[in-house]
Motif scaffolding. Structure first.
Motif, PDB file in Angstrom:
ATOM      1  N   ASP A 130      49.648  35.374  62.639  1.00  0.00           N
ATOM      2  CA  ASP A 130      50.119  34.856  63.920  1.00  0.00           C
ATOM      3  C   ASP A 130      49.831  35.878  65.014  1.00  0.00           C
ATOM      4  OD1 ASP A 130      51.398  33.851  66.102  1.00  0.00           O
ATOM      5  OD2 ASP A 130      53.345  33.596  65.141  1.00  0.00           O
TER       6      ASP A 130
ATOM      7  N   ARG B 235      50.557  35.981  68.007  1.00  0.00           N
ATOM      8  CA  ARG B 235      51.623  36.216  68.986  1.00  0.00           C
ATOM      9  C   ARG B 235      52.702  37.158  68.457  1.00  0.00           C
ATOM     10  NH1 ARG B 235      49.440  31.316  69.941  1.00  0.00           N
ATOM     11  NH2 ARG B 235      50.182  30.737  67.917  1.00  0.00           N
ATOM     12  N   LYS B 236      52.703  37.355  67.151  1.00  0.00           N
ATOM     13  CA  LYS B 236      53.687  38.257  66.553  1.00  0.00           C
ATOM     14  C   LYS B 236      53.184  39.683  66.636  1.00  0.00           C
ATOM     15  CE  LYS B 236      55.671  35.952  62.665  1.00  0.00           C
ATOM     16  NZ  LYS B 236      55.539  35.962  61.206  1.00  0.00           N
TER      17      LYS B 236
ATOM     18  N   TRP C  56      42.112  38.846  64.439  1.00  0.00           N
ATOM     19  CA  TRP C  56      42.685  38.364  65.691  1.00  0.00           C
ATOM     20  C   TRP C  56      41.654  37.533  66.466  1.00  0.00           C
ATOM     21  CZ3 TRP C  56      42.057  38.583  70.994  1.00  0.00           C
ATOM     22  CH2 TRP C  56      43.161  38.185  71.754  1.00  0.00           C
TER      23      TRP C  56
ATOM     24  N   ARG D  88      41.940  33.484  67.308  1.00  0.00           N
ATOM     25  CA  ARG D  88      41.890  33.001  68.688  1.00  0.00           C
ATOM     26  C   ARG D  88      40.744  32.002  68.856  1.00  0.00           C
ATOM     27  NH1 ARG D  88      45.089  31.975  71.789  1.00  0.00           N
ATOM     28  NH2 ARG D  88      43.943  32.471  73.680  1.00  0.00           N
TER      29      ARG D  88
END
Ligand SMILES: [Zn+2]
Length: 112
Positions: free
Chosen positions: A59, A61-62, A78, A82
């Protein structure tokens, strides 16, 4: 899925096979030239499977801990995540670049 890759000893083409039972293994033949001299390529499939799992769990966002960045396998994760969210297809070239960034130097050093 029990999908395996085999490399042809005659033409070096890599073919992918779905192997559910022992009989399937006996039927493995090169999709390029039909040769039966095939040897299994284990690393690639195992690697890709593992990575897709990591990608699903990841995740962006974490906040990630220190351990996350110590693991070289997380390099490029990452960016991939995305891109997937944005629906962008980075293509096999991107995988290659990430892969060489992750393992290139180590492989050269130890000649694995
Ligand atoms: Zn072949």
């Amino acid at each position: 899925m029990p999908i395996y890759e085999y490399e042809c000893a005659s033409c070096q083409a890599v073919s992918t096979f779905l192997i559910l039972k022992k009989d399937d293994k006996a039927r493995v033949a090169c999709k390029g030239c039909g040769s039966k001299k095939m040897s299994q390529v284990i690393s690639r499939v195992t690697y890709h499977r593992a990575e897709s799992d990591r990608l699903n769990e990841f995740d962006p966002r974490k906040p990630q801990g220190e351990e996350f960045y110590k693991d070289s396998r997380n390099v490029g994760l990452w960016a991939k995540k995305r891109a997937k969210e944005l629906g962008a297809d980075l293509g096999p070239k991107f995988d290659e670049i990430v892969e060489s960034a992750r393992t290139g130097k180590i492989l050269e050093k130890y000649d694995l």
